[in-house]
Scaffold this motif. Structure first.
Motif, short mmCIF file in Angstrom:
data_model
loop_
_atom_site.label_atom_id
_atom_site.label_comp_id
_atom_site.label_asym_id
_atom_site.label_seq_id
_atom_site.Cartn_x
_atom_site.Cartn_y
_atom_site.Cartn_z
N ILE A 114 0.86 -1.19 0.00
CA ILE A 114 0.00 0.00 0.00
C ILE A 114 0.89 1.24 0.00
O ILE A 114 1.77 1.37 0.84
CB ILE A 114 -0.92 0.02 1.24
CG1 ILE A 114 -1.76 -1.25 1.28
CG2 ILE A 114 -1.82 1.25 1.21
CD1 ILE A 114 -2.61 -1.37 2.53
N THR A 119 -5.14 5.26 2.36
CA THR A 119 -5.54 3.86 2.23
C THR A 119 -5.13 3.06 3.46
O THR A 119 -5.88 2.19 3.92
CB THR A 119 -4.93 3.24 0.96
OG1 THR A 119 -5.35 3.99 -0.18
CG2 THR A 119 -5.36 1.79 0.80
N LYS A 122 -7.60 3.78 6.24
CA LYS A 122 -8.87 3.10 6.00
C LYS A 122 -8.75 1.60 6.21
O LYS A 122 -9.65 0.96 6.73
CB LYS A 122 -9.34 3.40 4.57
CG LYS A 122 -9.77 4.83 4.34
CD LYS A 122 -10.14 5.08 2.88
CE LYS A 122 -10.51 6.53 2.63
NZ LYS A 122 -10.81 6.79 1.20
N ARG A 123 -7.61 1.02 5.80
CA ARG A 123 -7.41 -0.41 5.95
C ARG A 123 -7.34 -0.79 7.43
O ARG A 123 -7.91 -1.81 7.84
CB ARG A 123 -6.13 -0.85 5.24
CG ARG A 123 -5.89 -2.35 5.25
CD ARG A 123 -6.95 -3.12 4.50
NE ARG A 123 -7.07 -2.64 3.13
CZ ARG A 123 -6.31 -3.07 2.12
NH1 ARG A 123 -5.37 -3.98 2.33
NH2 ARG A 123 -6.49 -2.59 0.91
N SER A 126 -10.79 -0.72 8.82
CA SER A 126 -11.55 -1.88 8.34
C SER A 126 -11.15 -3.15 9.08
O SER A 126 -12.02 -3.96 9.46
CB SER A 126 -11.32 -2.05 6.84
OG SER A 126 -11.97 -3.21 6.36
N LEU A 127 -9.85 -3.34 9.31
CA LEU A 127 -9.39 -4.52 10.05
C LEU A 127 -9.98 -4.56 11.46
O LEU A 127 -10.45 -5.60 11.93
CB LEU A 127 -7.86 -4.53 10.12
CG LEU A 127 -7.11 -4.87 8.84
CD1 LEU A 127 -5.63 -4.57 9.00
CD2 LEU A 127 -7.32 -6.33 8.47
N HIS A 202 -4.94 -11.57 10.15
CA HIS A 202 -4.91 -10.40 9.28
C HIS A 202 -4.08 -9.29 9.93
O HIS A 202 -4.00 -9.19 11.16
CB HIS A 202 -6.31 -9.88 9.03
CG HIS A 202 -7.29 -10.95 8.61
ND1 HIS A 202 -7.27 -11.52 7.36
CD2 HIS A 202 -8.27 -11.58 9.32
CE1 HIS A 202 -8.22 -12.44 7.29
NE2 HIS A 202 -8.84 -12.49 8.45
N LEU A 204 -1.31 -5.49 9.23
CA LEU A 204 -0.66 -4.46 8.42
C LEU A 204 0.53 -3.94 9.20
O LEU A 204 0.47 -3.81 10.43
CB LEU A 204 -1.65 -3.34 8.12
CG LEU A 204 -1.18 -2.14 7.31
CD1 LEU A 204 -2.33 -1.59 6.47
CD2 LEU A 204 -0.66 -1.02 8.24
N SER A 222 0.01 -4.94 3.78
CA SER A 222 -1.17 -5.56 4.37
C SER A 222 -1.08 -7.06 4.09
O SER A 222 -0.62 -7.47 3.02
CB SER A 222 -2.44 -4.97 3.75
OG SER A 222 -3.59 -5.66 4.21
#
Length: 372
Positions: A114, A119, A122-123, A126-127, A202, A204, A222
């Protein structure tokens, strides 16, 4: 010989050095040997920071600390020796990465680079929104306002949320701004990694400078990888979490409660035990490192070893366990894949043994003085 210092700095950062670590190490190379106070002045960092980072530099084989002298001096190890050590580490890393490579096609393993700060933010949001069991977050404190609603919502829905807010030289963060953003919230003024791991799968990571707008050549990665995430969480809890100041503790779940994640059970049990209550645990367990069937055992928790809440009681970062007396023997139980404890548990149900007419609701109303 002309030294391309910007290139040297970027290459050191590629090996995991932070900006302040680069400043300190390069300053020491320029001096060869120096007192901590002189090194701090030349690097533009505090003397306290120099002492904090020396242990890590020594572990990396970068420096020799002459603490038998007064005042203590620090000497840079010959760069040729350092490069050989880094080369050996890269060779070892290559072997480990090759072992990870060629995963089972049936497993969901994905990676994504990324390049946009927006982004990344936002990621991360979201996670955290998708988390079902556990969230581990280490981010610059300045980023937390953008994640506050997602983190608070994760706590409200019962996700064990461990948040490390990093200062990175910014102004001190108000403790009130960190309230409610995690099951446990800690603050480290000297800075730390930029890392998010969710449900052991999951996550990042990126250099902190990337999301702080202090560099344009950085990227974030990510991932969905059930072998990488536990390793990153172990590093997070072992190397950074113990150094930070505990700012906030969330109220534990009302019991009885059942946990499929062992650290979640450890957190709840620790919070109750520190308030003076005796706990009973029903555990689905088996001998560690075995293929035996799980059996259910019930007993009183006599001891908790943990590193989630201060004061910690474990001797190594991966040690989180219960000692349970079932009336016939005492069992020391860790989570799935336990390597320190003789038993591993996949599910834990906790309840309070009420005494002297005290109820669970009365327990939850008690002063936080019991936690300290």
């Amino acid at each position: 010989m002309t030294i391309d210092e910007p290139s040297v700095r970027e290459r050191l950062k590629a090996f995991g050095f932070s900006d302040k670590e680069v400043d300190t190490y390069v300053a020491l190379l320029e001096q060869g040997e120096a007192k901590a106070s002189d090194l701090a002045q030349r690097a533009g960092v505090s003397k306290r920071y120099v002492y904090n980072v020396l242990g890590e530099f020594e572990d990396r084989g970068l420096v020799e600390v002459n603490d038998h002298e007064t005042p203590t001096t620090i000497r840079a190890v010959d760069p040729a020796v350092v490069v050989r050590q880094l080369s050996n580490q890269l060779s070892s890393l290559e072997t480990q990465l090759e072992a990870i490579h060629n995963p089972d096609p049936g497993e969901d393993r994905r990676y994504e680079v990324i390049k946009s700060k927006s982004t990344v933010k936002k990621r991360i949001a979201s996670l955290v929104q998708q988390a079902e069991n556990e969230v581990n977050v280490s981010v610059p404190a300045s980023l937390l306002p953008d994640l506050a609603s997602e983190l608070a919502a994760a706590v409200d829905r019962g996700v064990l949320t461990l948040v490390l807010a990093n200062g990175h030289g910014d102004d001190a963060v108000s403790e009130s701004a960190l309230q409610g953003l995690g099951s446990v919230v800690r603050y480290w003024a000297d800075g730390g990694p930029m890392l998010v791991c969710v449900d052991r799968t999951h996550g990042l990571f990126s250099p902190p400078e990337f999301v702080m707008g202090r560099g344009s050549n950085h990227q974030a990665i990510s991932f969905t990888e059930d072998r990488l995430s536990p390793a990153l969480v172990g590093s997070f809890l072992g190397n950074y979490w113990p150094l930070a100041e505990e700012i906030y503790l969330h109220e534990p779940d009302e019991l009885p409660a059942t946990y499929d994640r062992f650290r979640h059970a450890i957190f709840a049990a620790t919070r109750y035990q520190k308030r003076g209550y005796t706990l009973v645990a029903e555990l689905e367990l088996r001998p560690a490192d075995s293929n035996e069937a799980f059996e259910t055992r019930t007993g009183t928790i006599t001891d908790i070893t943990q590193g989630l809440v201060k004061p910690t009681t474990n001797s190594i970062p991966i040690e989180n366990s219960f000692t349970v007396d079932d009336g016939t023997e005492r069992l020391t139980v860790g989570g799935p894949g336990a390597i320190v404890e003789p038993y591993e548990a996949r599910r834990v149900t906790l309840d309070v043994v009420e005494s002297a007419g005290r109820s669970v609701s009365e327990l939850l109303d008690r002063s936080d003085a019991f936690d300290r």
